[in-house]
Scaffold this active site. Sequence first.
Site, PDB file in Angstrom:
ATOM      1  CB  ALA A  40      -1.732   2.026  16.014  1.00 49.14           C
ATOM      2  CG  LEU A  48     -12.328  -2.419  11.479  1.00 44.37           C
ATOM      3  CD1 LEU A  48     -11.097  -1.724  10.915  1.00 44.37           C
ATOM      4  CD2 LEU A  48     -13.588  -1.751  10.987  1.00 44.37           C
ATOM      5  N   GLY A  57     -17.786  -6.519  10.173  1.00 40.21           N
ATOM      6  CA  GLY A  57     -16.832  -5.994   9.185  1.00 40.21           C
ATOM      7  C   GLY A  57     -17.185  -6.242   7.729  1.00 40.21           C
ATOM      8  CB  THR A  68      -6.015   3.144  22.713  1.00 43.11           C
ATOM      9  OG1 THR A  68      -5.160   2.582  23.701  1.00 43.11           O
ATOM     10  CG2 THR A  68      -7.200   2.217  22.501  1.00 43.11           C
ATOM     11  CG  ASP A  89      -9.449   0.018   3.473  1.00 42.69           C
ATOM     12  OD1 ASP A  89     -10.217  -0.707   2.835  1.00 42.69           O
ATOM     13  OD2 ASP A  89      -8.248  -0.269   3.670  1.00 42.69           O
ATOM     14  N   GLY A 102      -2.902  -0.189   9.466  1.00 37.37           N
ATOM     15  CA  GLY A 102      -3.444   0.482   8.290  1.00 37.37           C
ATOM     16  C   GLY A 102      -4.943   0.721   8.373  1.00 37.37           C
ATOM     17  CB  ALA A 103      -7.793  -1.476   9.200  1.00 37.13           C
ATOM     18  CE  LYS A 143      -4.264  -1.911   1.841  1.00 38.76           C
ATOM     19  NZ  LYS A 143      -5.344  -1.747   2.809  1.00 38.76           N
TER      20      LYS A 143
HETATM   21  P1  NAP Z   1      -2.267  -4.292  10.895  1.00 38.36           P
HETATM   22  O1  NAP Z   1      -1.780  -3.168  10.041  1.00 38.36           O
HETATM   23  O2  NAP Z   1      -1.447  -5.508  11.091  1.00 38.36           O
HETATM   24  O3  NAP Z   1      -2.618  -3.665  12.349  1.00 38.36           O
HETATM   25  C1  NAP Z   1      -3.108  -4.477  13.403  1.00 38.36           C
HETATM   26  C2  NAP Z   1      -3.145  -3.696  14.704  1.00 38.36           C
HETATM   27  O4  NAP Z   1      -3.656  -4.571  15.707  1.00 38.36           O
HETATM   28  C3  NAP Z   1      -1.776  -3.218  15.177  1.00 38.36           C
HETATM   29  O5  NAP Z   1      -1.915  -2.025  15.911  1.00 38.36           O
HETATM   30  C4  NAP Z   1      -1.363  -4.387  16.104  1.00 38.36           C
HETATM   31  O6  NAP Z   1      -0.424  -4.036  17.092  1.00 38.36           O
HETATM   32  C5  NAP Z   1      -2.672  -4.679  16.752  1.00 38.36           C
HETATM   33  N1  NAP Z   1      -2.702  -6.027  17.352  1.00 38.36           N
HETATM   34  C6  NAP Z   1      -2.358  -7.204  16.765  1.00 38.36           C
HETATM   35  N2  NAP Z   1      -2.524  -8.219  17.635  1.00 38.36           N
HETATM   36  C7  NAP Z   1      -2.960  -7.664  18.792  1.00 38.36           C
HETATM   37  C8  NAP Z   1      -3.293  -8.192  20.072  1.00 38.36           C
HETATM   38  N3  NAP Z   1      -3.218  -9.519  20.326  1.00 38.36           N
HETATM   39  N4  NAP Z   1      -3.706  -7.332  21.031  1.00 38.36           N
HETATM   40  C9  NAP Z   1      -3.781  -6.021  20.773  1.00 38.36           C
HETATM   41  N5  NAP Z   1      -3.480  -5.442  19.589  1.00 38.36           N
HETATM   42  C10 NAP Z   1      -3.082  -6.270  18.617  1.00 38.36           C
HETATM   43  O7  NAP Z   1      -3.675  -4.819  10.347  1.00 38.36           O
HETATM   44  P2  NAP Z   1      -4.815  -3.995   9.575  1.00 38.36           P
HETATM   45  O8  NAP Z   1      -4.637  -4.166   8.114  1.00 38.36           O
HETATM   46  O9  NAP Z   1      -4.890  -2.621  10.151  1.00 38.36           O
HETATM   47  O10 NAP Z   1      -6.117  -4.852   9.971  1.00 38.36           O
HETATM   48  C11 NAP Z   1      -6.623  -4.848  11.292  1.00 38.36           C
HETATM   49  C12 NAP Z   1      -7.916  -5.662  11.362  1.00 38.36           C
HETATM   50  O11 NAP Z   1      -8.899  -5.064  10.524  1.00 38.36           O
HETATM   51  C13 NAP Z   1      -7.774  -7.101  10.877  1.00 38.36           C
HETATM   52  O12 NAP Z   1      -8.589  -7.925  11.668  1.00 38.36           O
HETATM   53  C14 NAP Z   1      -8.298  -7.065   9.461  1.00 38.36           C
HETATM   54  O13 NAP Z   1      -8.838  -8.303   9.058  1.00 38.36           O
HETATM   55  C15 NAP Z   1      -9.400  -6.017   9.601  1.00 38.36           C
HETATM   56  N6  NAP Z   1      -9.686  -5.310   8.337  1.00 38.36           N
HETATM   57  C16 NAP Z   1     -10.966  -5.362   7.853  1.00 38.36           C
HETATM   58  C17 NAP Z   1     -11.292  -4.680   6.701  1.00 38.36           C
HETATM   59  C18 NAP Z   1     -12.699  -4.750   6.177  1.00 38.36           C
HETATM   60  O14 NAP Z   1     -12.924  -4.354   5.036  1.00 38.36           O
HETATM   61  N7  NAP Z   1     -13.647  -5.181   6.987  1.00 38.36           N
HETATM   62  C19 NAP Z   1     -10.321  -3.922   6.023  1.00 38.36           C
HETATM   63  C20 NAP Z   1      -9.018  -3.890   6.552  1.00 38.36           C
HETATM   64  C21 NAP Z   1      -8.722  -4.588   7.717  1.00 38.36           C
HETATM   65  P3  NAP Z   1       1.175  -4.339  16.849  1.00 38.36           P
HETATM   66  O15 NAP Z   1       1.623  -3.312  15.859  1.00 38.36           O
HETATM   67  O16 NAP Z   1       1.734  -4.177  18.199  1.00 38.36           O
HETATM   68  O17 NAP Z   1       1.261  -5.749  16.315  1.00 38.36           O
END
Ligand code: NAP
Length: 275
Positions: A132, A216, A239, A153, A107, A134-135, A70
Amino acid sequence: MISAATRVAAVIGDPVRHSLSPLLHNAAYRALGLDWVYVAFEVPAGRAPAALDAAVALGLVGLSVTMPHKADAARRCDVLTPEAARLASVNTVTVLPGGRLEGDSTDGEGFLRSLREAGHDVAGGRVLVLGAGGAARAVAAACEQAGAAVTITARRAAAARAAAAAIGVDDAPWEARPGLAAAATFVVNATPVGMSEPGTPLPPDSLGAGQVYVELIYHPAETAMMAAAAAGGAKVVGGLGMLVHQAALQVERWTGASAPLDPMREAATRALAAR
Ligand code: NAP
Protein backbone atom coordinates in the site's frame (compact mmCIF):
# COMPACT_ATOMS: atom_id res chain seq x y z
CA MET A 1 31.24 16.86 -24.52
CA ILE A 2 29.65 19.19 -21.99
CA SER A 3 29.61 22.75 -23.32
CA ALA A 4 28.25 26.11 -22.22
CA ALA A 5 25.08 25.25 -24.14
CA THR A 6 24.51 21.83 -22.52
CA ARG A 7 21.04 21.50 -20.99
CA VAL A 8 20.71 19.85 -17.59
CA ALA A 9 18.09 17.55 -16.09
CA ALA A 10 18.41 15.83 -12.72
CA VAL A 11 16.96 13.52 -10.11
CA ILE A 12 16.48 14.65 -6.51
CA GLY A 13 16.21 12.17 -3.65
CA ASP A 14 17.82 10.89 -0.47
CA PRO A 15 19.34 8.41 -0.80
CA VAL A 16 19.98 8.82 -4.51
CA ARG A 17 23.43 7.34 -5.12
CA HIS A 18 21.97 3.94 -6.11
CA SER A 19 19.60 5.52 -8.66
CA LEU A 20 19.61 4.13 -12.20
CA SER A 21 17.94 7.29 -13.55
CA PRO A 22 21.19 8.98 -14.67
CA LEU A 23 22.13 5.89 -16.71
CA LEU A 24 18.66 5.60 -18.26
CA HIS A 25 18.37 9.28 -19.14
CA ASN A 26 21.92 9.81 -20.37
CA ALA A 27 21.60 6.72 -22.60
CA ALA A 28 18.44 8.26 -24.06
CA TYR A 29 19.95 11.70 -24.63
CA ARG A 30 23.00 10.15 -26.30
CA ALA A 31 20.82 8.05 -28.60
CA LEU A 32 18.73 11.10 -29.47
CA GLY A 33 21.88 13.15 -30.21
CA LEU A 34 20.97 15.83 -27.66
CA ASP A 35 23.47 18.15 -25.98
CA TRP A 36 21.86 17.31 -22.63
CA VAL A 37 23.15 15.79 -19.40
CA TYR A 38 21.34 14.24 -16.43
CA VAL A 39 22.81 14.28 -12.92
CA ALA A 40 21.77 13.20 -9.40
CA PHE A 41 21.37 15.62 -6.49
CA GLU A 42 21.16 14.29 -2.94
CA VAL A 43 18.56 16.59 -1.42
CA PRO A 44 17.65 16.06 2.25
CA ALA A 45 14.05 15.67 3.44
CA GLY A 46 12.20 18.99 3.55
CA ARG A 47 14.39 20.67 0.91
CA ALA A 48 12.38 19.70 -2.18
CA PRO A 49 10.66 23.11 -2.51
CA ALA A 50 14.09 24.81 -2.49
CA ALA A 51 15.38 22.31 -5.08
CA LEU A 52 12.39 22.98 -7.34
CA ASP A 53 12.93 26.74 -7.05
CA ALA A 54 16.59 26.16 -7.93
CA ALA A 55 15.57 24.15 -11.01
CA VAL A 56 13.66 27.21 -12.26
CA ALA A 57 16.46 29.64 -11.40
CA LEU A 58 19.08 27.48 -13.12
CA GLY A 59 16.96 26.79 -16.18
CA LEU A 60 16.95 23.02 -15.75
CA VAL A 61 14.86 21.00 -18.21
CA GLY A 62 13.13 19.15 -15.41
CA LEU A 63 13.57 16.93 -12.38
CA SER A 64 12.85 13.33 -11.59
CA VAL A 65 11.69 13.11 -7.99
CA THR A 66 12.17 10.13 -5.71
CA MET A 67 11.96 9.32 -1.99
CA PRO A 68 11.33 11.26 0.25
CA HIS A 69 10.19 14.20 -1.89
CA LYS A 70 7.22 13.03 -3.96
CA ALA A 71 4.46 14.59 -1.83
CA ASP A 72 6.39 17.83 -1.15
CA ALA A 73 7.06 18.22 -4.88
CA ALA A 74 3.35 17.78 -5.62
CA ARG A 75 2.53 20.60 -3.19
CA ARG A 76 5.13 22.94 -4.73
CA CYS A 77 4.18 22.43 -8.40
CA ASP A 78 2.01 25.11 -10.02
CA VAL A 79 0.03 22.59 -12.05
CA LEU A 80 -0.47 18.83 -11.73
CA THR A 81 -1.52 16.24 -14.31
CA PRO A 82 -4.68 14.31 -13.34
CA GLU A 83 -2.51 11.30 -12.39
CA ALA A 84 -0.33 13.36 -10.04
CA ALA A 85 -3.34 15.15 -8.55
CA ARG A 86 -5.09 11.85 -7.88
CA LEU A 87 -2.03 10.43 -6.10
CA ALA A 88 -0.91 13.75 -4.52
CA SER A 89 2.53 12.55 -5.60
CA VAL A 90 4.96 13.65 -8.27
CA ASN A 91 7.91 11.76 -9.80
CA THR A 92 8.37 14.14 -12.75
CA VAL A 93 8.69 17.91 -12.68
CA THR A 94 8.81 19.84 -15.95
CA VAL A 95 10.03 23.43 -15.98
CA LEU A 96 7.55 25.14 -18.30
CA PRO A 97 8.34 28.26 -20.32
CA GLY A 98 8.09 31.21 -17.93
CA GLY A 99 9.24 29.09 -15.00
CA ARG A 100 5.99 27.45 -13.94
CA LEU A 101 6.37 23.89 -12.66
CA GLU A 102 4.25 21.00 -13.89
CA GLY A 103 4.11 17.82 -11.81
CA ASP A 104 3.35 14.40 -13.25
CA SER A 105 3.42 10.81 -12.02
CA THR A 106 4.70 8.40 -14.68
CA ASP A 107 4.91 5.22 -12.56
CA GLY A 108 1.34 4.08 -13.31
CA GLU A 109 1.53 4.65 -17.06
CA GLY A 110 5.04 3.17 -17.06
CA PHE A 111 3.59 0.06 -15.41
CA LEU A 112 0.79 -0.23 -18.00
CA ARG A 113 3.23 0.24 -20.88
CA SER A 114 5.52 -2.48 -19.52
CA LEU A 115 2.55 -4.86 -19.38
CA ARG A 116 1.47 -3.95 -22.90
CA GLU A 117 5.01 -4.55 -24.12
CA ALA A 118 4.77 -8.04 -22.58
CA GLY A 119 1.45 -8.59 -24.37
CA HIS A 120 -0.94 -7.98 -21.46
CA ASP A 121 -3.86 -5.59 -21.02
CA VAL A 122 -5.50 -5.13 -17.61
CA ALA A 123 -8.79 -3.80 -19.05
CA GLY A 124 -11.67 -5.96 -17.81
CA GLY A 125 -9.32 -7.97 -15.58
CA ARG A 126 -9.15 -8.43 -11.81
CA VAL A 127 -5.98 -6.95 -10.33
CA LEU A 128 -4.72 -7.74 -6.83
CA VAL A 129 -2.07 -5.32 -5.57
CA LEU A 130 0.16 -6.47 -2.68
CA GLY A 131 1.38 -3.48 -0.66
CA ALA A 132 0.00 0.00 0.00
CA GLY A 133 2.98 2.31 -0.55
CA GLY A 134 3.67 4.80 -3.32
CA ALA A 135 4.22 2.23 -6.07
CA ALA A 136 1.11 0.26 -5.06
CA ARG A 137 -1.02 3.41 -5.23
CA ALA A 138 0.33 4.42 -8.63
CA VAL A 139 -0.25 0.94 -10.06
CA ALA A 140 -3.71 0.59 -8.51
CA ALA A 141 -4.84 4.00 -9.82
CA ALA A 142 -3.53 3.29 -13.34
CA CYS A 143 -5.19 -0.14 -13.46
CA GLU A 144 -8.50 1.27 -12.23
CA GLN A 145 -8.29 4.03 -14.83
CA ALA A 146 -7.54 1.41 -17.50
CA GLY A 147 -10.74 -0.49 -16.69
CA ALA A 148 -9.66 -3.18 -14.22
CA ALA A 149 -11.35 -4.17 -10.95
CA VAL A 150 -8.62 -3.49 -8.36
CA THR A 151 -8.12 -4.73 -4.80
CA ILE A 152 -5.32 -3.53 -2.52
CA THR A 153 -4.11 -5.68 0.34
CA ALA A 154 -1.29 -4.88 2.78
CA ARG A 155 0.08 -6.27 6.05
CA ARG A 156 -1.31 -3.22 7.87
CA ALA A 157 -5.07 -3.17 7.28
CA ALA A 158 -5.30 0.56 7.98
CA ALA A 159 -2.69 1.30 5.29
CA ALA A 160 -4.55 -0.80 2.72
CA ARG A 161 -7.83 0.91 3.62
CA ALA A 162 -6.33 4.39 3.34
CA ALA A 163 -4.66 3.67 -0.02
CA ALA A 164 -7.81 2.06 -1.45
CA ALA A 165 -10.04 4.89 -0.23
CA ALA A 166 -7.70 7.54 -1.67
CA ILE A 167 -7.92 5.93 -5.11
CA GLY A 168 -11.46 4.59 -4.99
CA VAL A 169 -10.75 0.84 -5.20
CA ASP A 170 -11.40 -2.11 -2.85
CA ASP A 171 -9.23 -3.25 0.03
CA ALA A 172 -9.01 -6.69 1.62
CA PRO A 173 -7.32 -8.34 4.63
CA TRP A 174 -3.69 -9.49 4.14
CA GLU A 175 -4.57 -12.96 5.43
CA ALA A 176 -7.07 -13.38 2.56
CA ARG A 177 -4.47 -12.88 -0.16
CA PRO A 178 -3.98 -16.54 -1.24
CA GLY A 179 -7.69 -16.83 -2.07
CA LEU A 180 -7.81 -13.38 -3.66
CA ALA A 181 -4.73 -14.21 -5.72
CA ALA A 182 -6.32 -17.44 -6.96
CA ALA A 183 -9.30 -15.41 -8.25
CA ALA A 184 -7.23 -12.59 -9.81
CA THR A 185 -6.15 -12.19 -13.43
CA PHE A 186 -3.14 -10.06 -12.43
CA VAL A 187 -1.25 -10.15 -9.12
CA VAL A 188 1.19 -7.29 -8.58
CA ASN A 189 3.88 -7.38 -5.91
CA ALA A 190 4.43 -3.79 -4.73
CA THR A 191 6.25 -4.84 -1.55
CA PRO A 192 10.03 -5.32 -1.17
CA VAL A 193 9.50 -9.02 -0.34
CA GLY A 194 11.86 -10.88 -2.66
CA MET A 195 14.42 -8.05 -2.69
CA SER A 196 15.44 -6.50 0.64
CA GLU A 197 13.02 -8.79 2.49
CA PRO A 198 13.52 -12.56 2.08
CA GLY A 199 10.79 -14.99 1.00
CA THR A 200 7.73 -14.66 -1.21
CA PRO A 201 4.76 -12.29 -0.77
CA LEU A 202 2.32 -15.19 -1.40
CA PRO A 203 2.49 -18.94 -0.78
CA PRO A 204 4.64 -20.09 -3.73
CA ASP A 205 1.92 -22.35 -5.18
CA SER A 206 -0.74 -19.60 -5.31
CA LEU A 207 -0.69 -18.91 -9.05
CA GLY A 208 -1.28 -20.94 -12.18
CA ALA A 209 -2.23 -20.97 -15.85
CA GLY A 210 -4.29 -18.05 -17.13
CA GLN A 211 -2.82 -15.68 -14.55
CA VAL A 212 -0.11 -13.00 -14.72
CA TYR A 213 2.27 -12.31 -11.82
CA VAL A 214 3.85 -8.87 -12.04
CA GLU A 215 6.89 -8.08 -9.93
CA LEU A 216 7.81 -4.43 -9.37
CA ILE A 217 11.22 -5.49 -8.03
CA TYR A 218 13.86 -5.27 -10.80
CA HIS A 219 16.89 -6.52 -8.85
CA PRO A 220 17.14 -9.49 -8.76
CA ALA A 221 15.76 -9.87 -12.30
CA GLU A 222 13.97 -13.04 -11.20
CA THR A 223 12.59 -13.26 -7.66
CA ALA A 224 11.63 -16.50 -5.90
CA MET A 225 7.93 -15.66 -6.45
CA MET A 226 8.46 -15.11 -10.19
CA ALA A 227 10.11 -18.54 -10.43
CA ALA A 228 7.31 -20.16 -8.42
CA ALA A 229 4.55 -18.48 -10.46
CA ALA A 230 6.19 -19.52 -13.73
CA ALA A 231 6.59 -23.09 -12.45
CA GLY A 232 2.85 -23.11 -11.69
CA GLY A 233 2.03 -22.09 -15.27
CA ALA A 234 1.43 -18.35 -14.77
CA LYS A 235 2.96 -15.69 -17.02
CA VAL A 236 5.47 -13.44 -15.23
CA VAL A 237 6.58 -9.87 -15.82
CA GLY A 238 9.59 -8.39 -13.98
CA GLY A 239 10.05 -4.81 -12.75
CA LEU A 240 12.67 -3.63 -15.26
CA GLY A 241 10.04 -2.73 -17.87
CA MET A 242 8.25 -0.35 -15.51
CA LEU A 243 11.56 1.23 -14.51
CA VAL A 244 12.46 1.85 -18.15
CA HIS A 245 9.02 3.06 -19.19
CA GLN A 246 8.51 5.51 -16.32
CA ALA A 247 11.83 7.11 -17.35
CA ALA A 248 10.91 6.90 -21.06
CA LEU A 249 7.76 8.91 -20.34
CA GLN A 250 9.93 11.60 -18.70
CA VAL A 251 12.23 11.64 -21.72
CA GLU A 252 9.21 12.03 -24.00
CA ARG A 253 7.72 14.80 -21.87
CA TRP A 254 10.98 16.78 -21.79
CA THR A 255 12.34 16.19 -25.30
CA GLY A 256 9.14 15.80 -27.32
CA ALA A 257 10.77 12.79 -29.03
CA SER A 258 9.96 9.08 -28.78
CA ALA A 259 12.18 7.54 -26.14
CA PRO A 260 14.90 5.17 -27.42
CA LEU A 261 13.88 2.17 -25.31
CA ASP A 262 16.62 -0.28 -26.33
CA PRO A 263 19.64 1.83 -25.26
CA MET A 264 17.83 2.72 -22.04
CA ARG A 265 17.09 -0.92 -21.23
CA GLU A 266 20.63 -1.97 -22.11
CA ALA A 267 22.15 0.69 -19.83
CA ALA A 268 20.00 -0.45 -16.90
CA THR A 269 20.59 -4.14 -17.53
CA ARG A 270 24.37 -3.65 -17.70
CA ALA A 271 24.41 -1.70 -14.45
CA LEU A 272 22.22 -4.23 -12.63
CA ALA A 273 24.37 -7.13 -13.84
CA ALA A 274 27.39 -5.43 -12.24
CA ARG A 275 25.69 -5.07 -8.82
P1 NAP B 1 6.93 1.81 0.07
O1 NAP B 1 6.21 3.10 -0.18
O2 NAP B 1 7.91 1.69 1.17
O3 NAP B 1 5.79 0.67 0.26
C1 NAP B 1 6.14 -0.68 0.52
C2 NAP B 1 4.91 -1.49 0.87
O4 NAP B 1 5.34 -2.83 1.11
C3 NAP B 1 4.20 -1.02 2.14
O5 NAP B 1 2.83 -1.30 2.05
C4 NAP B 1 4.88 -1.92 3.20
O6 NAP B 1 4.10 -2.12 4.36
C5 NAP B 1 4.96 -3.20 2.45
N1 NAP B 1 5.96 -4.12 3.03
C6 NAP B 1 7.25 -3.85 3.36
N2 NAP B 1 7.84 -4.95 3.86
C7 NAP B 1 6.89 -5.92 3.87
C8 NAP B 1 6.88 -7.28 4.29
N3 NAP B 1 7.99 -7.86 4.80
N4 NAP B 1 5.74 -7.99 4.15
C9 NAP B 1 4.65 -7.40 3.64
N5 NAP B 1 4.57 -6.12 3.22
C10 NAP B 1 5.70 -5.40 3.33
O7 NAP B 1 7.71 1.36 -1.25
P2 NAP B 1 7.34 1.66 -2.78
O8 NAP B 1 8.07 2.86 -3.24
O9 NAP B 1 5.85 1.59 -2.94
O10 NAP B 1 8.04 0.40 -3.51
C11 NAP B 1 7.54 -0.91 -3.35
C12 NAP B 1 8.33 -1.89 -4.22
O11 NAP B 1 8.18 -1.53 -5.59
C13 NAP B 1 9.84 -1.88 -3.95
O12 NAP B 1 10.32 -3.19 -4.09
C14 NAP B 1 10.40 -1.00 -5.04
O13 NAP B 1 11.73 -1.35 -5.38
C15 NAP B 1 9.45 -1.35 -6.19
N6 NAP B 1 9.33 -0.26 -7.18
C16 NAP B 1 9.65 -0.55 -8.48
C17 NAP B 1 9.50 0.42 -9.45
C18 NAP B 1 9.86 0.10 -10.88
O14 NAP B 1 9.97 1.02 -11.68
N7 NAP B 1 9.99 -1.17 -11.22
C19 NAP B 1 9.02 1.70 -9.12
C20 NAP B 1 8.70 1.96 -7.77
C21 NAP B 1 8.86 0.95 -6.82
P3 NAP B 1 4.38 -1.20 5.70
O15 NAP B 1 3.81 0.14 5.38
O16 NAP B 1 3.66 -1.94 6.74
O17 NAP B 1 5.88 -1.18 5.89
